[in-house]
Design a protein around this motif. Structure first.
Motif, PDB file in Angstrom:
ATOM      1  N   GLU A  12      38.362  32.231  35.070  1.00  0.00           N
ATOM      2  CA  GLU A  12      39.118  32.005  36.539  1.00  0.00           C
ATOM      3  C   GLU A  12      39.901  33.493  36.583  1.00  0.00           C
ATOM      4  N   THR A  15      37.694  36.616  36.797  1.00  0.00           N
ATOM      5  CA  THR A  15      37.083  36.624  37.914  1.00  0.00           C
ATOM      6  C   THR A  15      38.370  37.196  39.165  1.00  0.00           C
ATOM      7  N   ASN A  16      39.449  36.684  38.964  1.00  0.00           N
ATOM      8  CA  ASN A  16      40.559  37.047  40.045  1.00  0.00           C
ATOM      9  C   ASN A  16      40.774  38.441  39.761  1.00  0.00           C
ATOM     10  N   ALA A  17      40.939  38.982  38.673  1.00  0.00           N
ATOM     11  CA  ALA A  17      41.196  40.393  38.350  1.00  0.00           C
ATOM     12  C   ALA A  17      40.150  41.116  38.965  1.00  0.00           C
ATOM     13  N   LYS A  19      37.926  40.658  41.256  1.00  0.00           N
ATOM     14  CA  LYS A  19      37.977  40.419  42.891  1.00  0.00           C
ATOM     15  C   LYS A  19      38.990  40.759  43.391  1.00  0.00           C
ATOM     16  N   TYR A  20      40.360  40.799  42.985  1.00  0.00           N
ATOM     17  CA  TYR A  20      41.436  41.198  43.959  1.00  0.00           C
ATOM     18  C   TYR A  20      42.156  42.594  43.080  1.00  0.00           C
ATOM     19  N   GLY A  21      42.011  42.777  42.050  1.00  0.00           N
ATOM     20  CA  GLY A  21      42.611  43.685  41.123  1.00  0.00           C
ATOM     21  C   GLY A  21      41.963  45.038  41.512  1.00  0.00           C
ATOM     22  N   ARG A  22      42.226  46.078  40.425  1.00  0.00           N
ATOM     23  CA  ARG A  22      41.768  47.389  40.490  1.00  0.00           C
ATOM     24  C   ARG A  22      41.685  47.772  39.162  1.00  0.00           C
ATOM     25  N   ASP A  42      45.079  43.927  34.877  1.00  0.00           N
ATOM     26  CA  ASP A  42      44.174  44.967  35.473  1.00  0.00           C
ATOM     27  C   ASP A  42      45.162  45.991  35.842  1.00  0.00           C
ATOM     28  N   GLY A  44      45.791  47.163  38.997  1.00  0.00           N
ATOM     29  CA  GLY A  44      46.273  47.114  40.146  1.00  0.00           C
ATOM     30  C   GLY A  44      47.662  47.076  40.330  1.00  0.00           C
ATOM     31  N   PHE A  47      51.416  41.569  42.006  1.00  0.00           N
ATOM     32  CA  PHE A  47      51.650  40.382  43.014  1.00  0.00           C
ATOM     33  C   PHE A  47      52.439  41.093  44.086  1.00  0.00           C
ATOM     34  N   SER A  58      46.680  25.919  42.107  1.00  0.00           N
ATOM     35  CA  SER A  58      45.230  26.844  41.591  1.00  0.00           C
ATOM     36  C   SER A  58      44.508  26.271  40.821  1.00  0.00           C
TER      37      SER A  58
END
Length: 67
Positions: A12, A15-17, A19-22, A42, A44, A47, A58
């Motif tokens: 999870e 996956t979040n990194a 999907k939302y990170g860089r 990541d 990015g 937060f 979550s």
């Protein structure tokens, strides 16, 4: 000990990194005297200001409380 929740937590977070990170996603695991520390990061910006993970409900928090 059931390792399944730990695996699901790592999946999870990665996956979040993705999907939302860089950039590059890194997973680090270190052994501590009383358990393990797992870090997923990541490249990015992190937060946003004022982000409070305690306010989230979550899947990671739910899985982390399983015993």
């Amino acid at each position: 000990n059931n390792i399944t929740p730990l695996g699901l937590i790592v999946v999870e977070l990665v996956t979040n990194a993705l999907k939302y990170g860089r950039g590059t996603v890194s997973v680090e695991i270190s052994r501590e005297t009383d358990g393990l520390t797992i870090s997923v990061s990541d490249e990015g910006d992190g937060f946003p200001a004022g982000f409070d993970p305690a306010e989230l409900h979550s899947i990671v928090q739910i899985l982390a409380t399983l015993r």
